[in-house]
Each structure stands twice: as C-alpha cells, then as structure tokens.
Enzyme design. Structure first.
Site: not given
Length: 189
Positions: A28, A46-47, A58, A61, A71, A118, A131, A168-169
C-alpha cells in the site's frame, strides 16, 4: 507502515510493509486512515508526477500563505536525494534540513509539512518522482530559495558542474534574503 522520525519535528520517512514472493511484490503506497493515525490527519487533494534525468535538481520550492502545501513524495523509478528545509522563522530548527535517498528499491516515502522548502536531485540515469499535495498548486504563490545557498550547505550528491537547473531555479534568493518565509508561531493547518 513504519514511520521514522527525523531530526526535525513533523518531517518523517515512511517505510511501507512490502509483501514479496516469486511473482514480484505488493504494498500500500498510501492509506489515509493509517497515515492520519501515525503521522497526522491530512487531506491530499492533488497528485503530481515528474520524470527527470541524472543531474536534474528541482528546488528548493514552496507555496506561500493560504496556498502552502504539505507533500508526501516517493520515487517509482530510479533514485533521488530528497531535501526538506525548515523555513519557519522562529523555529528551533530554522534553516536546518533533512535529506533522504528515495529509490525504487527502498520504496521509502518522505513527508514534508507546510513551512518547508522542498527539492530533490536525481542520482540515477532517470527518475520518476510522485507526490501528493494537501493544497492545490497556485502559480501566484510560488516561493523558492537557492539550492546552493552556502548557509544551508546541502550536499546534493552530484558534482556542481553536472547540476541541471531550470532557468527559474537558477535565480532564487538565499534564505537570509527571502522575504516570504513562514512564521513558526502561526498554525499552518
């Protein structure tokens, strides 16, 4: 599921119970009742899923204000180093981070509460990262801090010259210069 506490309260690593035999395995990946009892009550809405290649980084954020997000993250293919940074002003662990390697072999998950930045770096040839979020994404509420902030001193486990960033990152402020942090004394839930 086994919940492993980390050095920062609220940030936990989750190990599922895996049932394996000659055919493969089953587990599970999420059970609301068990998660609510062992971690904390939450309503994921939201997934998301991303695919990245080696060296992609990444982060770091977060979503600000009423759009902040908790998350629950995991890897279904490959390997990443996942990082949560405490950005709650006034917190005893402000500016500290927890990192964990998430792989398709260890099936670990990482819970990152609201009030944390994160990010992750891809350690394998490719990684498929999933996530769950407890709040919908809102582009106007994006926030971020620099992945290479020297005050954080995060070892992303990839050479700096191999890091692949989005435009952006590559332009986020240092933690000390970020004006959109969370207040530790305000309940985020």
């Amino acid at each position: 599921m086994n919940v492993i506490k980390t050095a920062i309260e609220g940030v936990v690593i989750i190990e599922p119970r895996i049932f394996a035999d000659g055919r493969g395995y089953f587990y599970e990946s999420y059970n609301k009742k068990e998660f609510d009892e062992k971690v904390r009550p939450i309503n994921f809405v939201q997934d998301n899923q991303s695919k990245s290649s080696y060296g992609v980084l990444r982060g770091l954020h977060f979503q600000k204000g009423e759009h902040s997000q908790s998350k629950l993250v995991r890897v279904v293919k490959g390997s990443v180093l996942d990082v949560a940074v405490d950005i709650r002003k006034g917190s005893p662990t402000f500016g500290q981070y927890v990192s964990v390697e998430l792989t398709e072999e260890n099936n670990r998950q990482f819970f990152v509460p609201r009030g944390f930045a994160h990010g992750f770096s891809v350690l394998s040839e490719i990684a498929i990262f999933q996530y769950k979020c407890d709040n919908l994404y809102c582009p106007q509420s994006e926030g971020a801090i620099a992945w290479d902030d020297p005050a954080l001193n995060i070892d992303w486990r990839i050479p700096a010259d191999k890091v692949i960033l989005s435009p952006k990152d590559s332009n986020h402020p240092l933690l000390k210069d970020c004006d959109c942090l969370f207040d530790y004394n305000v309940n985020l839930y």
